[in-house]
Design a protein around this motif. Structure first.
Motif, PDB file in Angstrom:
ATOM      1  N   GLY A 108       0.782  -1.219   0.000  1.00 42.71           N
ATOM      2  CA  GLY A 108       0.000   0.000   0.000  1.00 42.71           C
ATOM      3  C   GLY A 108       0.817   1.275   0.000  1.00 42.71           C
ATOM      4  O   GLY A 108       0.248   2.373  -0.059  1.00 42.71           O
ATOM      5  N   LYS A 109       2.142   1.164   0.047  1.00 41.34           N
ATOM      6  CA  LYS A 109       3.016   2.332   0.048  1.00 41.34           C
ATOM      7  C   LYS A 109       3.346   2.756  -1.386  1.00 41.34           C
ATOM      8  O   LYS A 109       3.209   1.984  -2.336  1.00 41.34           O
ATOM      9  N   THR A 110       3.810   3.987  -1.528  1.00 35.79           N
ATOM     10  CA  THR A 110       4.332   4.471  -2.806  1.00 35.79           C
ATOM     11  C   THR A 110       5.830   4.673  -2.650  1.00 35.79           C
ATOM     12  O   THR A 110       6.274   5.434  -1.777  1.00 35.79           O
ATOM     13  N   ILE A 111       6.577   3.965  -3.476  1.00 34.54           N
ATOM     14  CA  ILE A 111       8.036   3.945  -3.362  1.00 34.54           C
ATOM     15  C   ILE A 111       8.653   4.613  -4.575  1.00 34.54           C
ATOM     16  O   ILE A 111       8.247   4.349  -5.723  1.00 34.54           O
ATOM     17  N   LEU A 112       9.623   5.472  -4.357  1.00 37.48           N
ATOM     18  CA  LEU A 112      10.431   6.045  -5.438  1.00 37.48           C
ATOM     19  C   LEU A 112      11.756   5.310  -5.478  1.00 37.48           C
ATOM     20  O   LEU A 112      12.500   5.307  -4.486  1.00 37.48           O
ATOM     21  N   VAL A 113      12.057   4.662  -6.594  1.00 34.45           N
ATOM     22  CA  VAL A 113      13.339   3.990  -6.799  1.00 34.45           C
ATOM     23  C   VAL A 113      14.127   4.800  -7.809  1.00 34.45           C
ATOM     24  O   VAL A 113      13.763   4.852  -8.994  1.00 34.45           O
ATOM     25  N   THR A 114      15.184   5.462  -7.375  1.00 32.24           N
ATOM     26  CA  THR A 114      16.004   6.213  -8.323  1.00 32.24           C
ATOM     27  C   THR A 114      16.959   5.235  -9.017  1.00 32.24           C
ATOM     28  O   THR A 114      17.514   4.347  -8.390  1.00 32.24           O
ATOM     29  N   GLY A 115      17.097   5.397 -10.324  1.00 36.32           N
ATOM     30  CA  GLY A 115      17.960   4.478 -11.073  1.00 36.32           C
ATOM     31  C   GLY A 115      17.357   3.097 -11.182  1.00 36.32           C
ATOM     32  O   GLY A 115      18.005   2.093 -10.875  1.00 36.32           O
ATOM     33  N   GLY A 116      16.108   3.009 -11.634  1.00 35.88           N
ATOM     34  CA  GLY A 116      15.392   1.743 -11.641  1.00 35.88           C
ATOM     35  C   GLY A 116      15.880   0.720 -12.641  1.00 35.88           C
ATOM     36  O   GLY A 116      15.417  -0.425 -12.621  1.00 35.88           O
ATOM     37  N   ALA A 117      16.812   1.098 -13.527  1.00 33.84           N
ATOM     38  CA  ALA A 117      17.375   0.134 -14.476  1.00 33.84           C
ATOM     39  C   ALA A 117      18.751  -0.344 -14.050  1.00 33.84           C
ATOM     40  O   ALA A 117      19.355  -1.192 -14.721  1.00 33.84           O
ATOM     41  N   GLY A 118      19.263   0.188 -12.940  1.00 34.54           N
ATOM     42  CA  GLY A 118      20.572  -0.234 -12.451  1.00 34.54           C
ATOM     43  C   GLY A 118      20.507  -1.591 -11.788  1.00 34.54           C
ATOM     44  O   GLY A 118      19.423  -2.154 -11.560  1.00 34.54           O
ATOM     45  N   ALA A 119      21.666  -2.130 -11.447  1.00 36.30           N
ATOM     46  CA  ALA A 119      21.731  -3.482 -10.884  1.00 36.30           C
ATOM     47  C   ALA A 119      20.897  -3.597  -9.608  1.00 36.30           C
ATOM     48  O   ALA A 119      20.133  -4.553  -9.435  1.00 36.30           O
ATOM     49  N   VAL A 120      21.025  -2.625  -8.704  1.00 39.86           N
ATOM     50  CA  VAL A 120      20.240  -2.644  -7.466  1.00 39.86           C
ATOM     51  C   VAL A 120      18.817  -2.168  -7.721  1.00 39.86           C
ATOM     52  O   VAL A 120      17.847  -2.787  -7.273  1.00 39.86           O
ATOM     53  N   GLY A 121      18.680  -1.071  -8.460  1.00 32.79           N
ATOM     54  CA  GLY A 121      17.365  -0.499  -8.700  1.00 32.79           C
ATOM     55  C   GLY A 121      16.412  -1.447  -9.396  1.00 32.79           C
ATOM     56  O   GLY A 121      15.209  -1.478  -9.099  1.00 32.79           O
ATOM     57  N   TYR A 122      16.937  -2.252 -10.322  1.00 29.93           N
ATOM     58  CA  TYR A 122      16.116  -3.204 -11.067  1.00 29.93           C
ATOM     59  C   TYR A 122      15.476  -4.224 -10.125  1.00 29.93           C
ATOM     60  O   TYR A 122      14.293  -4.548 -10.248  1.00 29.93           O
ATOM     61  N   TYR A 123      16.267  -4.714  -9.154  1.00 28.52           N
ATOM     62  CA  TYR A 123      15.711  -5.644  -8.161  1.00 28.52           C
ATOM     63  C   TYR A 123      14.809  -4.907  -7.168  1.00 28.52           C
ATOM     64  O   TYR A 123      13.812  -5.462  -6.702  1.00 28.52           O
ATOM     65  N   ALA A 124      15.159  -3.659  -6.842  1.00 33.14           N
ATOM     66  CA  ALA A 124      14.340  -2.898  -5.892  1.00 33.14           C
ATOM     67  C   ALA A 124      12.933  -2.677  -6.441  1.00 33.14           C
ATOM     68  O   ALA A 124      11.941  -2.792  -5.706  1.00 33.14           O
ATOM     69  N   VAL A 125      12.835  -2.356  -7.740  1.00 37.34           N
ATOM     70  CA  VAL A 125      11.521  -2.200  -8.367  1.00 37.34           C
ATOM     71  C   VAL A 125      10.710  -3.482  -8.197  1.00 37.34           C
ATOM     72  O   VAL A 125       9.538  -3.456  -7.784  1.00 37.34           O
ATOM     73  N   GLN A 126      11.329  -4.613  -8.506  1.00 35.06           N
ATOM     74  CA  GLN A 126      10.608  -5.882  -8.474  1.00 35.06           C
ATOM     75  C   GLN A 126      10.228  -6.289  -7.052  1.00 35.06           C
ATOM     76  O   GLN A 126       9.111  -6.773  -6.808  1.00 35.06           O
ATOM     77  N   LEU A 127      11.141  -6.097  -6.104  1.00 34.89           N
ATOM     78  CA  LEU A 127      10.853  -6.487  -4.726  1.00 34.89           C
ATOM     79  C   LEU A 127       9.791  -5.583  -4.112  1.00 34.89           C
ATOM     80  O   LEU A 127       8.949  -6.043  -3.324  1.00 34.89           O
ATOM     81  N   ALA A 128       9.810  -4.303  -4.469  1.00 37.09           N
ATOM     82  CA  ALA A 128       8.780  -3.393  -3.970  1.00 37.09           C
ATOM     83  C   ALA A 128       7.405  -3.787  -4.522  1.00 37.09           C
ATOM     84  O   ALA A 128       6.407  -3.784  -3.795  1.00 37.09           O
ATOM     85  N   LYS A 129       7.353  -4.148  -5.809  1.00 32.55           N
ATOM     86  CA  LYS A 129       6.087  -4.614  -6.387  1.00 32.55           C
ATOM     87  C   LYS A 129       5.663  -5.926  -5.742  1.00 32.55           C
ATOM     88  O   LYS A 129       4.476  -6.133  -5.456  1.00 32.55           O
ATOM     89  N   TRP A 130       6.613  -6.824  -5.533  1.00 32.28           N
ATOM     90  CA  TRP A 130       6.335  -8.106  -4.883  1.00 32.28           C
ATOM     91  C   TRP A 130       5.751  -7.880  -3.483  1.00 32.28           C
ATOM     92  O   TRP A 130       4.883  -8.637  -3.027  1.00 32.28           O
ATOM     93  N   GLY A 131       6.221  -6.802  -2.833  1.00 32.77           N
ATOM     94  CA  GLY A 131       5.726  -6.483  -1.494  1.00 32.77           C
ATOM     95  C   GLY A 131       4.426  -5.713  -1.484  1.00 32.77           C
ATOM     96  O   GLY A 131       3.901  -5.401  -0.409  1.00 32.77           O
ATOM     97  N   GLY A 132       3.883  -5.359  -2.669  1.00 34.72           N
ATOM     98  CA  GLY A 132       2.586  -4.711  -2.730  1.00 34.72           C
ATOM     99  C   GLY A 132       2.608  -3.203  -2.846  1.00 34.72           C
ATOM    100  O   GLY A 132       1.590  -2.546  -2.598  1.00 34.72           O
ATOM    101  N   ALA A 133       3.736  -2.619  -3.257  1.00 30.12           N
ATOM    102  CA  ALA A 133       3.849  -1.164  -3.364  1.00 30.12           C
ATOM    103  C   ALA A 133       3.530  -0.673  -4.769  1.00 30.12           C
ATOM    104  O   ALA A 133       3.597  -1.427  -5.745  1.00 30.12           O
ATOM    105  N   THR A 134       3.194   0.597  -4.866  1.00 31.76           N
ATOM    106  CA  THR A 134       3.196   1.311  -6.139  1.00 31.76           C
ATOM    107  C   THR A 134       4.598   1.874  -6.327  1.00 31.76           C
ATOM    108  O   THR A 134       5.159   2.476  -5.402  1.00 31.76           O
ATOM    109  N   VAL A 135       5.181   1.676  -7.517  1.00 35.25           N
ATOM    110  CA  VAL A 135       6.588   2.032  -7.722  1.00 35.25           C
ATOM    111  C   VAL A 135       6.728   3.083  -8.815  1.00 35.25           C
ATOM    112  O   VAL A 135       6.271   2.905  -9.943  1.00 35.25           O
ATOM    113  N   ILE A 136       7.382   4.178  -8.438  1.00 34.98           N
ATOM    114  CA  ILE A 136       7.805   5.206  -9.387  1.00 34.98           C
ATOM    115  C   ILE A 136       9.323   5.128  -9.463  1.00 34.98           C
ATOM    116  O   ILE A 136       9.996   4.997  -8.437  1.00 34.98           O
TER     117      ILE A 136
END
Length: 342
Positions: free
Chosen positions: A156-184
């Motif tokens: 239910g949270k809204t998460i901002l991932v800076t650098g979403g195509a980077g090695a860490v950011g790419y996984y952060a986007v997916q894990l945040a979605k897996w956890g139920g967040a909206t991801v920008i």
């Protein structure tokens, strides 16, 4: 010691005996490392290259002292356990594993045909995940997990991932979605936006062509609509974070100032104070063991459920480790460089 006998007592490996440019890297045969209690011998099928690996080799920040006379680089990898040391169940022999922190405080990492590591750092690899994909995990996936979940659940949270195509950011986007967040997420090129959206980002903002703060406010419909920021460059993004974070929001950051170790960004203390903002500065190698175990649990659960994709930039052979290091440091790589060993 319980063992499956190896075919040879030597292995192909890459190593360095002094720090410097990629010219210090040597390739050849070395003895297969000997097992100690609590350790496993892994036949390495793939080895992952991280920025920390190349920084360690280069003497980043002026640290030219060798911790060990000879270092085989790389912390991440994947393979099959062939031998186990005292205190390790023989049932682990034949286990497909992904490896993390192989070279942390130790001289011999995964840029070799074999690696000896503590048993707990060889994590069972789900059957639906290849060795090449397993070698992507370690540093970036565990960093991403900590950055996303350090302040608790994200449903239910809204998460901002800076650098979403980077090695860490790419996984952060997916894990945040897996956890139920909206991801920008923010990116700098159209192809990065495509990668981030393919990973599950709900919105991708090109920070070079768009006003990031205005776009976030448009997307969220409020002036301060971000619950958490997962940040690849703390200093560069401070003004954005200050402008868009909700009260009681949080920033989890794993890099700053383009990786310049002498830079010390000034924090807007009172704006953060008045909004009760938490700043979590994290390094995967020193984060709490409990956080590492939580990351392993969730990463494997997400893998088993088919929720994680892997952004592999390019494959290299063991003889091409120097080229892979150069590619990693070029700033042009989107994804992770992997050494395919077997």
């Amino acid at each position: 010691m319980t063992a499956v006998k190896t075919q040879t007592q030597t292995m192909q490996a890459v190593w360095y005996e002094e720090k410097g440019s990629t010219q210090v890297l040597q390739t050849g045969n070395l003895p297969i490392p000997e097992l100690g209690a609590g350790e496993v011998l892994v036949r390495v099928y793939a080895s992952g290259v991280n920025p920390s690996d190349t920084k360690m080799r280069s003497g980043w920040g002026g640290n030219l002292a060798m911790q060990f006379p000879r270092v085989i680089p790389h912390n991440d990898g994947a393979g099959i356990i062939e031998q186990v040391g005292a205190g390790v169940s023989p049932n682990r022999i034949g286990d497909r594993v992904w490896i993390y922190e192989a070279q942390l405080g130790r001289p011999l990492g995964t840029a070799a045909e074999y690696a000896v590591i503590p048993s707990q750092q060889a994590v069972s690899l789900p059957a639906n995940t290849s060795f090449i994909e397993g070698a992507c995990l370690g540093v970036p996936a565990m960093t991403a997990h900590r950055a996303v979940f350090a302040s608790g659940a994200v449903e239910g949270k809204t998460i901002l991932v800076t650098g979403g195509a980077g090695a860490v950011g790419y996984y952060a986007v997916q894990l945040a979605k897996w956890g139920g967040a909206t991801v920008i997420t923010t990116v700098s090129r159209p192809e990065q936006a495509e990668l981030a959206k393919a990973a599950g980002a709900d919105f991708a903002i090109n920070y070079k062509t768009e006003d990031v703060v205005a776009r976030i406010r448009e997307i969220t419909g409020v002036q301060r609509g971000i619950d958490r920021v997962v940040d690849v460059d703390f200093e560069a993004n401070l003004a954005i974070s200050e402008a868009v974070l909700k009260s009681n929001g949080a920033i989890a950051t794993y890099s700053s100032s383009g990786g310049n170790p002498t830079a010390n960004p000034a924090i807007p203390f009172f704006p953060f104070l008045f909004n009760n903002i938490t700043i979590q500065i994290l390094l995967v190698y020193t984060m709490p063991e409990s956080a590492k175990q939580e990351a392993i649990r969730d990463i494997n659960a997400a893998l088993s459920g088919g929720a994680l994709k892997h952004n592999i930039a390019k494959l290299f052979s063991l003889k091409e480790v120097a080229t892979a290091h150069q590619y990693q440091d070029s700033g042009q790589m989107i994804g992770k460089a992997i050494i395919q060993i077997a």
